[in-house]
Design a protein around this motif. Structure first.
Motif, PDB file in Angstrom:
ATOM      1  N   GLY A   1     -51.622  77.799 -60.396  1.00  0.00           N
ATOM      2  CA  GLY A   1     -51.755  76.781 -59.364  1.00  0.00           C
ATOM      3  C   GLY A   1     -53.084  76.960 -58.633  1.00  0.00           C
ATOM      4  N   ILE A   2     -53.418  76.002 -57.781  1.00  0.00           N
ATOM      5  CA  ILE A   2     -54.702  76.084 -57.079  1.00  0.00           C
ATOM      6  C   ILE A   2     -54.539  75.868 -55.578  1.00  0.00           C
ATOM      7  CG2 ILE A   2     -56.016  75.322 -59.091  1.00  0.00           C
ATOM      8  CD1 ILE A   2     -56.337  72.558 -57.577  1.00  0.00           C
TER       9      ILE A   2
ATOM     10  N   THR B   1     -54.874  67.513 -52.135  1.00  0.00           N
ATOM     11  CA  THR B   1     -54.868  67.771 -53.578  1.00  0.00           C
ATOM     12  C   THR B   1     -53.436  67.785 -54.115  1.00  0.00           C
ATOM     13  OG1 THR B   1     -56.897  69.076 -53.368  1.00  0.00           O
ATOM     14  CG2 THR B   1     -55.625  69.363 -55.380  1.00  0.00           C
ATOM     15  N   TYR B   2     -52.541  68.419 -53.370  1.00  0.00           N
ATOM     16  CA  TYR B   2     -51.139  68.498 -53.802  1.00  0.00           C
ATOM     17  C   TYR B   2     -50.529  67.108 -53.967  1.00  0.00           C
ATOM     18  CZ  TYR B   2     -46.070  69.052 -53.411  1.00  0.00           C
ATOM     19  OH  TYR B   2     -44.717  68.952 -53.607  1.00  0.00           O
ATOM     20  N   GLN B   3     -50.721  66.245 -52.961  1.00  0.00           N
ATOM     21  CA  GLN B   3     -50.111  64.919 -53.062  1.00  0.00           C
ATOM     22  C   GLN B   3     -50.719  64.119 -54.218  1.00  0.00           C
ATOM     23  OE1 GLN B   3     -50.855  63.664 -49.061  1.00  0.00           O
ATOM     24  NE2 GLN B   3     -52.585  62.352 -49.597  1.00  0.00           N
TER      25      GLN B   3
ATOM     26  N   THR C   1     -47.449  75.073 -48.610  1.00  0.00           N
ATOM     27  CA  THR C   1     -47.908  75.596 -47.324  1.00  0.00           C
ATOM     28  C   THR C   1     -48.015  77.123 -47.310  1.00  0.00           C
ATOM     29  OG1 THR C   1     -45.625  75.609 -46.503  1.00  0.00           O
ATOM     30  CG2 THR C   1     -46.937  73.627 -46.081  1.00  0.00           C
ATOM     31  N   ASP C   2     -47.729  77.754 -48.434  1.00  0.00           N
ATOM     32  CA  ASP C   2     -47.785  79.224 -48.529  1.00  0.00           C
ATOM     33  C   ASP C   2     -49.225  79.616 -48.874  1.00  0.00           C
ATOM     34  OD1 ASP C   2     -47.238  81.887 -48.758  1.00  0.00           O
ATOM     35  OD2 ASP C   2     -46.213  81.734 -50.688  1.00  0.00           O
TER      36      ASP C   2
ATOM     37  N   PRO D   1     -54.391  70.196 -41.217  1.00  0.00           N
ATOM     38  CA  PRO D   1     -54.390  71.321 -42.162  1.00  0.00           C
ATOM     39  C   PRO D   1     -55.570  71.190 -43.117  1.00  0.00           C
ATOM     40  CG  PRO D   1     -52.666  69.736 -42.710  1.00  0.00           C
ATOM     41  CD  PRO D   1     -53.229  69.308 -41.399  1.00  0.00           C
ATOM     42  N   PRO D   2     -56.311  72.270 -43.376  1.00  0.00           N
ATOM     43  CA  PRO D   2     -57.514  72.173 -44.214  1.00  0.00           C
ATOM     44  C   PRO D   2     -57.237  72.207 -45.714  1.00  0.00           C
ATOM     45  CG  PRO D   2     -57.299  74.400 -43.379  1.00  0.00           C
ATOM     46  CD  PRO D   2     -56.184  73.602 -42.756  1.00  0.00           C
ATOM     47  N   SER D   3     -56.146  72.871 -46.100  1.00  0.00           N
ATOM     48  CA  SER D   3     -55.917  73.135 -47.530  1.00  0.00           C
ATOM     49  C   SER D   3     -54.437  73.034 -47.870  1.00  0.00           C
ATOM     50  CB  SER D   3     -56.398  74.550 -47.894  1.00  0.00           C
ATOM     51  OG  SER D   3     -57.734  74.753 -47.494  1.00  0.00           O
ATOM     52  N   ASP D   4     -54.159  72.883 -49.177  1.00  0.00           N
ATOM     53  CA  ASP D   4     -52.779  72.986 -49.645  1.00  0.00           C
ATOM     54  C   ASP D   4     -52.766  73.661 -51.015  1.00  0.00           C
ATOM     55  OD1 ASP D   4     -53.496  70.913 -51.439  1.00  0.00           O
ATOM     56  OD2 ASP D   4     -52.623  69.354 -50.182  1.00  0.00           O
TER      57      ASP D   4
END
Length: 213
Positions: free
Chosen positions: A118-119, A125-127, A157-158, A179-182
């Motif tokens: 995963g990244i 990106t996730y959505q 969110t981990d 939130p900056p990242s997922d």
């Protein structure tokens, strides 16, 4: 020490250039005439691969997400447009619409490639990966192998502390979350295009063992 740091920085930059050139060569085989490609988040490796494909004579169109809150989609459009690639900007809220209507593939970069395949990447990106999977469109990741990391997130969110969501702040009396990242799980990723090969997500852990042990 300063000289050594400068030399290390120069060597790293040279290696990054080589890595991106190798990835561009891999991706060229996946980009064909008439395709519409959706990209998300400013990525030197993705932009380089697209420009390389265009320079080799492939004709395609790129749709870049707006990329809130930084709006880095504007930078993507400027860079690709200057290279002669037809490019459009789309609202982040309209990505499901364009994926279902006209997109042939989605390509993103990665801030980090985790042990699971995963990244961790720019928020949204996730959505995108969920929408691409639902529409049965390939979701590709382009990333240099130095971004491989020994992390094993379990949910979107981990995240490592540096990538976690900050506390909401107030704008005109409204609490705003940015939130900056997922984290995008490996099950949503079709292939990873890297300088050590085109990998399935499940192959990443094997490559990490080679890199770190």
């Amino acid at each position: 020490n300063e000289l050594n740091a400068a030399e290390r920085g120069e060597r790293f930059a040279q290696q990054a250039d080589v890595s991106r050139a190798v990835i561009a060569g891999h991706m060229r085989l996946f980009i064909r005439d008439g395709m519409v490609i959706l990209v998300h988040g400013f990525s030197n490796v993705v932009n380089g691969a697209l420009k390389n494909a265009a320079e080799s004579g492939v004709r395609f169109k790129v749709i870049a997400t707006e990329g809130q809150p930084e709006k880095d989609g504007n930078l993507i459009c400027q860079e690709l447009g200057a290279a002669g690639i037809p490019v459009e900007l789309v609202l982040d809220t309209a990505v499901g619409f364009v994926i279902s209507q006209e997109v042939d593939m989605v390509i993103t970069g990665a801030a980090g490639v985790c042990e699971s395949g995963g990244i961790i990447n720019k928020i949204g990106t996730y959505q995108l990966s969920v929408l691409a999977k639902e529409a049965k469109k390939p979701f590709y990741v382009a990333a240099e192998s130095y971004k491989f990391c020994r992390l094993y997130p379990l949910s979107p969110t981990d995240l490592p502390d540096a990538e976690k969501e900050p506390e909401p702040h107030s704008e005109a009396g409204v609490k705003v979350r940015k939130p900056p990242s997922d984290f995008t799980p490996p099950s949503n990723i079709t292939l990873l295009h890297t300088d050590i090969g085109v990998l399935t997500p499940s192959a990443v852990s094997d490559e990490l063992i080679k890199l770190y042990y």
